[in-house]
Every structure is written in C-alpha cells, then in structure tokens.
Design an enzyme around this catalytic site. Sequence first.
Site, short mmCIF file in Angstrom:
data_model
loop_
_atom_site.label_atom_id
_atom_site.label_comp_id
_atom_site.label_asym_id
_atom_site.label_seq_id
_atom_site.Cartn_x
_atom_site.Cartn_y
_atom_site.Cartn_z
N GLN A 181 0.99 -1.15 0.09
CA GLN A 181 0.02 0.02 -0.03
C GLN A 181 0.92 1.06 -0.06
O GLN A 181 1.93 1.46 0.60
CB GLN A 181 -0.87 -0.01 1.56
CG GLN A 181 -2.13 0.60 1.03
CD GLN A 181 -3.04 0.37 2.05
OE1 GLN A 181 -3.14 -0.90 2.62
NE2 GLN A 181 -4.00 1.24 2.52
N ARG A 218 -9.35 -8.97 2.96
CA ARG A 218 -8.42 -8.22 3.94
C ARG A 218 -8.58 -6.69 4.11
O ARG A 218 -8.54 -6.40 5.15
CB ARG A 218 -6.86 -8.64 3.31
CG ARG A 218 -5.78 -7.97 3.89
CD ARG A 218 -4.38 -8.37 3.28
NE ARG A 218 -3.21 -8.20 3.93
CZ ARG A 218 -2.59 -7.24 3.87
NH1 ARG A 218 -2.96 -5.98 3.07
NH2 ARG A 218 -1.36 -6.99 4.58
N SER A 260 3.80 -6.70 2.51
CA SER A 260 2.54 -6.41 3.07
C SER A 260 1.72 -7.15 2.26
O SER A 260 1.69 -8.22 1.90
CB SER A 260 2.36 -5.09 3.58
OG SER A 260 1.29 -4.91 4.38
N LEU A 261 0.67 -6.19 1.70
CA LEU A 261 -0.03 -6.69 0.70
C LEU A 261 0.43 -7.26 -0.50
O LEU A 261 -0.02 -8.21 -0.98
CB LEU A 261 -0.97 -5.51 0.18
CG LEU A 261 -1.36 -5.43 -1.10
CD1 LEU A 261 -2.64 -6.32 -1.19
CD2 LEU A 261 -1.67 -3.86 -1.60
#
Length: 292
Positions: free
Chosen positions: A10, A113, A88-89
């Site tokens: 992100q 998510r 992360s993502l």
Amino acid sequence: MKKAYVFPGQGSQFKGMGLDLYQSSDTAKGLFDQANEILGFDITKIMFEGTDEELKQTKVTQPAIFIHSVILAQTSGDFNPDMVAGHSLGEFSALVAAGALSFEDGLRLVAKRAEAMQKACELQPSTMAAILGLDDQKIEEICAGIEDDIVVPANYNCPGQVVISGSLSGVEKACELLKAAGAKRALILQVGGAFHSPLMEPAREELAAAIHAAKFQSPVCPVYQNVNASPATDVDIIRENLISQLTAPVRWTQSVEKMVADGAGVFIESGPGKVLQGLVKKIAGNVELKSI
C-alpha cells in the site's frame, strides 16, 4: 545470479495505474475486466481516471495494487522467478504470480483483507509513524518499554527506516521517546490505522477463515514471507504465515538480506512505482535493480 521478483504494498498507487497495460494487451484487458466482476464495482475506472483521494480508500488501494502487480507479472512474457517476495499486501501478489493462488482467489482474499482491516481501524483510533536514523534494537526497546499503551515495530523497511504502529497515544509517546533517543525524524503517517500490530487482531481472525477456505497450491519457487523472512514452499506453512502477517511486523530488511544470502543478484519490481527498488538498494547496494 538468481532472479528475485518483488511486489509492492500500500502507498505505491498512482492515478492512471494500469491503463497502458489495459490498452496494449488483450490478456491484461481480460484480467482487468474479470477483476471488476469479482469485486462487484468498476475498480479499473478508479485506477485509470479516479482522484488521489478515491485511490487512497483501503477497499480500492489494496485490490488496485494487487491487480496491477499481478497483471504486470503475468503479461511480461519472461516471468521466470527463482524466488519471490512481497511487502505486506504485496505478499498476496507474490503468491499469485508464483502460482500458489489463482488470480480470482488472490483478489477475493485481498478484497476481504482490505474490508477486514478497514473495520478493525474503525474499532479504535490508531496510527503509524516512520522512524528514521535509529537502529532497530533501540526502537524495539523503547516500544517494549511503553507498557500502558499498544505500540510495536510494524515495518522493518531498510536500515535506519522502521515504521511503528499502535494506538494514537502509544505512537505519540513512542515518537517523543525515540526523538529523545536520537532518531533523526519521527513522522506520523497518513494511514487508516495501526496495520501489522495487535490492533489488527479482529481483521486477522476474519481473514483466517477466508485463507483456510481458499485453495492453495505449491508455488513454482520459494516465497520469502514477511513474518519470518524465510523461504516457504509448503502450502500449510504459507497459509499460517499469511494469517499471522496482519498482526506481525513486515521483516522486509531481513527478507532481502536472506534472498541475497540465498543467491539473489537481480531484484525485479512488479507493480506500480519503484518504492521497493529504493529499499533494496539501501539494504543490498551491490545487486542489480529492474522494473517489469
């Protein structure tokens, strides 16, 4: 020299992302159209024409970056990784690119998510802050010393750059103490909440059920996961690490160091922007950096 493909998280989104792919590749166009159907709204319109504010919405940002990153890898023509990792993502993008998840299942999990994280953010006001110029151990010590509040290291991005995460008061207290301890900067980030902290526990529980229900397969190469910075090919291990990821720190520095130790000499970023290339350069200056 082994090739490591890395996938951003992100914050790397930008207006117009993916439009060139949509216009130049029938395969890409098909996947973009499929994404709109799966999500139930026209995410491509927001990606191609939306404002920065629209792109910043968690329910848009996370799927948009995932879609762009995966389609880039799947239409590149020579995607042949020796190892993959995502920030992360980006770990979901890496898993789909490496064949551990289908595009459809990966997108559904990312949408779930994003929704679960948004709900967790609304339960308690929380935030994150970037800490620059202080060693990891000192940051860990100071966060651990704040006992009456929640604040933890959340992202080990590169040497001298760690993001902390927690309650508003916890992060504010930590920032003051970290500056007093010699941090060059302690900058509160404009984010929706305390990602990768114990405050994401409600989201972790919600996502766990969806991850267990999704069909995983062995990836074509090792996936270096955020939770332990170690390579995994076993489906059960991948699943559990993916569930733990929401409340645990992103060990990006350690992941890149481990990939280099395991022979990675070329890092290729697949996704919007060049954030990860910048981080990899600070972690391992002697490797080759590329974008798809």
